[in-house]
Design a protein around this motif. Sequence first.
Motif, PDB file in Angstrom:
ATOM      1  N   HIS A 102     -27.917 -17.551  15.313  1.00  8.15           N
ATOM      2  CA  HIS A 102     -28.823 -16.666  16.064  1.00  8.15           C
ATOM      3  C   HIS A 102     -28.972 -17.125  17.510  1.00  8.15           C
ATOM      4  N   VAL A 103     -29.175 -18.427  17.680  1.00  6.21           N
ATOM      5  CA  VAL A 103     -29.367 -18.939  19.041  1.00  6.21           C
ATOM      6  C   VAL A 103     -28.062 -18.826  19.830  1.00  6.21           C
ATOM      7  N   SER A 104     -26.930 -19.103  19.152  1.00  9.33           N
ATOM      8  CA  SER A 104     -25.624 -18.969  19.815  1.00  9.33           C
ATOM      9  C   SER A 104     -25.396 -17.529  20.256  1.00  9.33           C
ATOM     10  N   LEU A 105     -25.770 -16.608  19.375  1.00 12.50           N
ATOM     11  CA  LEU A 105     -25.615 -15.184  19.675  1.00 12.50           C
ATOM     12  C   LEU A 105     -26.436 -14.803  20.917  1.00 12.50           C
ATOM     13  N   ALA A 106     -27.667 -15.301  20.950  1.00 17.19           N
ATOM     14  CA  ALA A 106     -28.522 -15.024  22.112  1.00 17.19           C
ATOM     15  C   ALA A 106     -27.898 -15.630  23.378  1.00 17.19           C
ATOM     16  N   HIS A 107     -27.259 -16.770  23.214  1.00 17.94           N
ATOM     17  CA  HIS A 107     -26.575 -17.416  24.340  1.00 17.94           C
ATOM     18  C   HIS A 107     -25.413 -16.581  24.865  1.00 17.94           C
ATOM     19  N   GLN A 108     -24.701 -15.937  23.936  1.00 18.81           N
ATOM     20  CA  GLN A 108     -23.525 -15.134  24.327  1.00 18.81           C
ATOM     21  C   GLN A 108     -23.898 -14.128  25.413  1.00 18.81           C
ATOM     22  N   LEU A 109     -25.123 -13.643  25.319  1.00 19.21           N
ATOM     23  CA  LEU A 109     -25.576 -12.627  26.262  1.00 19.21           C
ATOM     24  C   LEU A 109     -25.732 -13.197  27.661  1.00 19.21           C
ATOM     25  N   HIS A 110     -25.737 -14.518  27.752  1.00 16.35           N
ATOM     26  CA  HIS A 110     -26.036 -15.130  29.055  1.00 16.35           C
ATOM     27  C   HIS A 110     -24.936 -16.073  29.518  1.00 16.35           C
ATOM     28  N   ARG A 111     -23.760 -15.990  28.871  1.00 15.63           N
ATOM     29  CA  ARG A 111     -22.692 -16.925  29.225  1.00 15.63           C
ATOM     30  C   ARG A 111     -22.139 -16.604  30.611  1.00 15.63           C
ATOM     31  N   THR A 112     -21.548 -17.610  31.226  1.00 13.53           N
ATOM     32  CA  THR A 112     -21.077 -17.438  32.601  1.00 13.53           C
ATOM     33  C   THR A 112     -19.620 -16.983  32.669  1.00 13.53           C
ATOM     34  N   ALA A 113     -18.794 -17.330  31.651  1.00 14.72           N
ATOM     35  CA  ALA A 113     -17.382 -16.942  31.693  1.00 14.72           C
ATOM     36  C   ALA A 113     -17.227 -15.451  31.412  1.00 14.72           C
ATOM     37  N   SER A 114     -16.229 -14.830  32.002  1.00  7.86           N
ATOM     38  CA  SER A 114     -16.000 -13.406  31.767  1.00  7.86           C
ATOM     39  C   SER A 114     -15.383 -13.209  30.380  1.00  7.86           C
ATOM     40  N   ASP A 115     -15.466 -11.991  29.864  1.00  2.00           N
ATOM     41  CA  ASP A 115     -14.890 -11.694  28.549  1.00  2.00           C
ATOM     42  C   ASP A 115     -13.411 -12.047  28.492  1.00  2.00           C
ATOM     43  N   LEU A 116     -12.700 -11.760  29.571  1.00  3.17           N
ATOM     44  CA  LEU A 116     -11.261 -12.005  29.600  1.00  3.17           C
ATOM     45  C   LEU A 116     -10.964 -13.500  29.442  1.00  3.17           C
ATOM     46  N   GLU A 117     -11.763 -14.312  30.136  1.00  2.00           N
ATOM     47  CA  GLU A 117     -11.569 -15.764  30.039  1.00  2.00           C
ATOM     48  C   GLU A 117     -11.825 -16.252  28.613  1.00  2.00           C
ATOM     49  N   VAL A 118     -12.811 -15.634  27.967  1.00  2.00           N
ATOM     50  CA  VAL A 118     -13.131 -16.047  26.607  1.00  2.00           C
ATOM     51  C   VAL A 118     -11.962 -15.713  25.696  1.00  2.00           C
ATOM     52  N   VAL A 119     -11.402 -14.492  25.866  1.00  2.00           N
ATOM     53  CA  VAL A 119     -10.281 -14.048  25.040  1.00  2.00           C
ATOM     54  C   VAL A 119      -9.075 -14.961  25.271  1.00  2.00           C
ATOM     55  N   LEU A 120      -8.818 -15.300  26.514  1.00  2.00           N
ATOM     56  CA  LEU A 120      -7.665 -16.143  26.852  1.00  2.00           C
ATOM     57  C   LEU A 120      -7.952 -17.623  26.638  1.00  2.00           C
ATOM     58  N   ARG A 121      -9.189 -17.941  26.284  1.00  2.00           N
ATOM     59  CA  ARG A 121      -9.608 -19.311  26.026  1.00  2.00           C
ATOM     60  C   ARG A 121      -9.282 -20.233  27.200  1.00  2.00           C
TER      61      ARG A 121
END
Length: 262
Positions: A102-121
Motif C-alpha cells: 500500500h505504501v509503495s503504491l502511494a509512493h508510485q504516484l510521487h516517483r521522480t523517474a518517468s514511466d519510460l525510464e521505469v519500463v526500460l529500467r
Amino acid sequence: MSTSILEARHITKRFGGLTANEDVSLHLTGDPGQVVSVIGPNGAGKSTFFKMLSGFLTPSSGQILLFGQDITGMSPHKVARLGLVRTFQETTIFPDLTAMEHVSLAHQLHRTASDLEVVLRLPRARQDEQVLAQSSRDILALMELSASADTQARYLPQGLLRLLGIAMGLAAKPKVLLLDEPYAGLNPEETHRAVAITRKIAASGVTVLLVEHDMKAVMAISDRIHVLYFGKKIAEGTPEEIRNNPQVIEAYLGQEDEELGL
Ligand SMILES: Nc1ncnc2c1ncn2[C@@H]1O[C@H](COP(=O)(O)OP(=O)(O)OP(=O)(O)O)[C@@H](O)[C@H]1O
Ligand SMILES: [Mg+2]
C-alpha cells in the motif's frame, strides 16, 4: 517575521442555499511540526473547510495560500505536489495487498523517474525503487506498522487500517498533513496509540491539521485549536483558552456525544 505555512482568508462556501463556511480565516505560522485542530459540533463545516484547503472543493469566495502561494481552486494533485496532503480515505485500501504494498503504491504516484525510464529500467528508476522501498520501510516504522509490513490489509484490525491510511498520505512527503477524524471508531487503546503516533509525525517536521471529535485527544495533542460553529469561526487559542471560552462551552452544551473534557 515568522513563516507563513497555511492561510485561509475569508473563506465562504455555499451549497445552494446552505452556507457551510462563512468568512472563515485561519493563519498557521511559525515552526513546522505543530498540531493544530479544528473542532466544532456535527455539521459545523469542518470537513468542508478541509476539502477546500486540499483542493477537493473550491471556495465560493476567499483565498487559500500555502507557503505564501495562492492555491485557491487548484486540483488536489497540484496542492499535494506543493506539500499539502489530505489522508487517503479507507476506500482506497485493497484487501489483498500488504501494508508495505500500500505504501509503495502511494509512493508510485510521487516517483521522480518517468514511466519510460521505469519500463526500460534505467539506473535512475532502479535507484528510485531502492530509495522508495527504504522510504516505505521508514514510514511503516514511524507509524509503528513494521510488524504488519507483509500482512494483507484484509487481516489488519480497524486501528491499524487507519494508521495505514495515514502512512499512505505520508508517502507523498507532505509538509502539511490534513487528518479528518483519524481516530473515529477506534477504541481507547487504539486512540491512545494513534495520538502518540500523530505526535511523532509532527515531531518529524510535518505540520498536522486535525479535525477530531475526541476532545480528550484534541486537548492533549493540539498546540492551537480553532472552533467552527454553524460555519463560522467562533474562537481560536490554546487548548486551555478554548476549554475556558464561554462561547465554546455554550456551543457544546447539550451535545451528548461531544464533551469538552472539562
Ligand atoms: N456536497 C455538499 N452538498 C450540499 N451540502 C453539503 C455538502 N457537503 C456538506 N454539506 C453541508 O454542509 C454542512 C457542513 O458539513 P460538513 O461535512 O463540512 O460538517 P462537519 O463539521 O465536517 O460535520 P461532522 O462533524 O458531522 O463531520 C452540513 O450542513 C452539510 O450537510
Ligand atoms: Mg466532517
